[in-house]
Scaffold this active site. Structure first.
Site, PDB file in Angstrom:
ATOM      1  N   ARG A   1       0.180   3.573  -3.303  1.00 12.09           N
ATOM      2  CA  ARG A   1      -0.328   4.897  -2.997  1.00 12.09           C
ATOM      3  C   ARG A   1       0.302   5.837  -3.690  1.00 12.09           C
ATOM      4  O   ARG A   1      -0.166   6.542  -4.295  1.00 12.09           O
ATOM      5  CB  ARG A   1      -0.437   5.123  -1.431  1.00 12.09           C
ATOM      6  CG  ARG A   1      -1.031   6.447  -1.229  1.00 12.09           C
ATOM      7  CD  ARG A   1      -1.016   6.608   0.256  1.00 12.09           C
ATOM      8  NE  ARG A   1      -1.790   5.605   1.110  1.00 12.09           N
ATOM      9  CZ  ARG A   1      -1.449   4.739   1.813  1.00 12.09           C
ATOM     10  NH1 ARG A   1       0.015   4.887   1.904  1.00 12.09           N
ATOM     11  NH2 ARG A   1      -2.056   3.890   2.562  1.00 12.09           N
TER      12      ARG A   1
ATOM     13  N   ASN B   1      -0.883   7.549  -7.211  1.00  7.54           N
ATOM     14  CA  ASN B   1      -1.286   9.039  -7.205  1.00  7.54           C
ATOM     15  C   ASN B   1      -0.278   9.850  -8.211  1.00  7.54           C
ATOM     16  O   ASN B   1      -0.969  10.668  -9.075  1.00  7.54           O
ATOM     17  CB  ASN B   1      -0.876   9.809  -5.804  1.00  7.54           C
ATOM     18  CG  ASN B   1      -2.256   9.677  -4.940  1.00  7.54           C
ATOM     19  OD1 ASN B   1      -3.152  10.394  -5.077  1.00  7.54           O
ATOM     20  ND2 ASN B   1      -2.097   8.733  -4.181  1.00  7.54           N
TER      21      ASN B   1
ATOM     22  N   SER C   1       0.817  -1.214   0.306  1.00  2.66           N
ATOM     23  CA  SER C   1       0.027  -0.120  -0.014  1.00  2.66           C
ATOM     24  C   SER C   1       0.765   1.107   0.014  1.00  2.66           C
ATOM     25  O   SER C   1       0.450   2.322  -0.613  1.00  2.66           O
ATOM     26  CB  SER C   1      -0.803   0.167   1.324  1.00  2.66           C
ATOM     27  OG  SER C   1      -0.086   0.159   2.262  1.00  2.66           O
TER      28      SER C   1
END
Lengths: 297, 156
Positions: free
Chosen positions: A224, A228, A220
């Site tokens: 992440r 993004n 994660s």
């Protein structure tokens, strides 16, 4: 844009694909080859790797230069700025962690500044560097934002994961970590009064749960950041497609180009937030994970 | 999204930069900031001490000033009494001097008047005698009439 051979204007999908392709090098039986490395693990993404290193050196250079020339009584503006960042990291670490660590705080500082710089490359107009490198150095592909490369984000998060494992084993011992932390949580058979016969069952259930949760941390963490930045970069590329029609001469084309400009501005302003926020989140989660690893539940 | 050796390169780079930061950036920065914090704390403490000392000095000043004011008042009072006593003394002295001078002047005047009276008396006696001589046309025996003349002179 300047993909080898074809000099005609690229189509939209070619343009996008070109921007999302790394400059790769790998060694094959025929020697070192560029950009024919799919499936070869030992390929290197030269562009993101070089930009990542350059930005890291930039970070290390600026900080060590400022620190070396720092004045205790008369801090300059740059020094004050660096001290603000230092203070941010230091308070984050000392608020989250009990006890001190010589490694975690400097590492957190490295992460937040380096990742911020890597993310910041996103605000450079998407065609600027690839075009310059293509025209001057004949570099066919160039991805300038290192954090849009999963290798880079996983490189960071797997390093953090290694440290998580290191601290977990060091602080809790092998049995303390594997049995105490991974098997006796979240359902503690002792507290629940489960008969001894069923303990292996409960422990297996716990282990599966906790193991997945543990693996989810680096995954994660890196996805992440990667997600993004990749999405942001893709948006910039899509917006850049609108500019192509600016010089077409038609009113509709000019209108589209101007809309693109406006969109680019809006997205860039929004991205300033994303860039710094993602750097901060990465740092903060690193600190949290490591402090969890150092402390018993 | 294909993972390749860039991953390993990035891990090494990360380790390198984190090590660099741990070695050359963080400790001196931390040390400097802590030193400055200590310096600021010391400075604040010194300022606190200074202001407390100032307060003490202010209080001391007030005490000294009060004392000085009291002393000055005392001195002025003393001077005033001394002055008035000097004036009184001078006044009495002057009064006695005046009396003395007045007395001596009176004495002198009296003396002068007596002297003049004596002289006058003698002259009047002589004038009386010469007058009487002229009236009697003869010699008066001064010796024979000395008693008479003296009596006359005393009556004048």
């Amino acid at each position: 844009m300047a993909s080898e051979g074809s000099h005609g204007a690229p189509t939209s999908s070619e343009f996008i694909e070109h921007h999302l392709t790394n400059l790769q090098v790998c060694k094959t039986d025929a020697g070192w080859v560029w950009n024919e490395c799919s499936g070869n693990f030992w390929a290197i993404n030269v562009d993101t790797m070089v930009f990542s290193l350059v930005l890291g050196v930039f970070f290390a250079g600026i900080f060590s230069y400022i620190v070396k020339n720092a004045s205790k009584s008369k801090p300059g503006k740059m020094q004050a700025f660096i001290e603000i960042i230092f203070d941010l990291v230091n308070t984050s670490v000392s608020d989250t962690m009990h006890g001190t660590s010589r490694l975690i705080a400097p590492m957190a500082l490295t992460i937040v500044v380096w990742v911020f710089f890597m993310n910041l490359m996103d605000l450079i107009p998407v065609d600027l560097l690839p075009r310059i490198f293509a025209d001057i150095f004949h570099v066919p592909y160039l991805k300038v934002v290192p954090s849009t490369d999963p290798n880079i984000t996983f490189g960071l998060s797997l390093s953090v994961f290694a440290l998580i494992l290191y601290y977990s084993f060091r602080e809790k011992g092998v049995s303390g970590f594997v049995v105490g932390e991974l098997m006796m949580n979240p359902l503690n058979p002792k507290d629940l009064g489960v008969p001894k016969v069923f303990w292996p069952l409960v422990c297996t259930f716990n282990f599966i749960l906790e193991f997945v949760a543990m693996l989810a941390k680096p995954l994660s963490l890196s996805l992440r950041l990667f997600g993004n930045m990749y999405a942001g970069e893709l948006m910039f590329i899509l917006i850049a497609l609108l500019f192509g029609s600016l010089l077409s001469g038609t009113i509709a084309g000019v209108a589209m180009g101007l809309t693109g400009g406006l969109l680019h501005f809006v997205w860039a302003v929004f991205h300033i937030l994303v860039v710094s926020l993602q750097a901060y989140i990465f740092m903060m989660l690193t600190i949290v994970y490591l402090s969890q690893a150092k402390e018993a539940h | 999204m294909d993972l390749n050796a860039t991953l390993i390169g990035q891990m090494f780079a990360f380790g390198l930069f984190a090590w660099f930061c741990m070695k050359f950036v963080w400790p001196p920065l931390l040390e400097m900031i802590e030193e400055r914090q200590a310096q600021i704390a010391d400075g604040l403490a010194a300022a606190d001490k200074g202001s407390r000392a100032l307060e003490e000095a202010e209080a001391e000043k007030a005490v000294i000033l009060d004392e000085a004011r009291g002393q000055a008042r005392e001195i002025i009072d003393q001077a005033n009494t001394r002055g008035s006593s000097i004036v009184d003394e001078a006044r009495t002295e002057a009064g006695s001097e005046k009396d003395r001078i007045l007395a001596s002047a009176q004495a002198e005047v009296e003396q002068e008047a007596n002297r003049a009276r004596e002289e006058l008396r003698g002259q009047v006696g002589a004038i009386a005698i010469s007058g009487a001589e002229k009236i009697l046309q003869r010699e008066i025996d001064t010796n024979a009439h000395k008693d008479l003349l003296d009596k006359l002179a005393a009556e004048i």
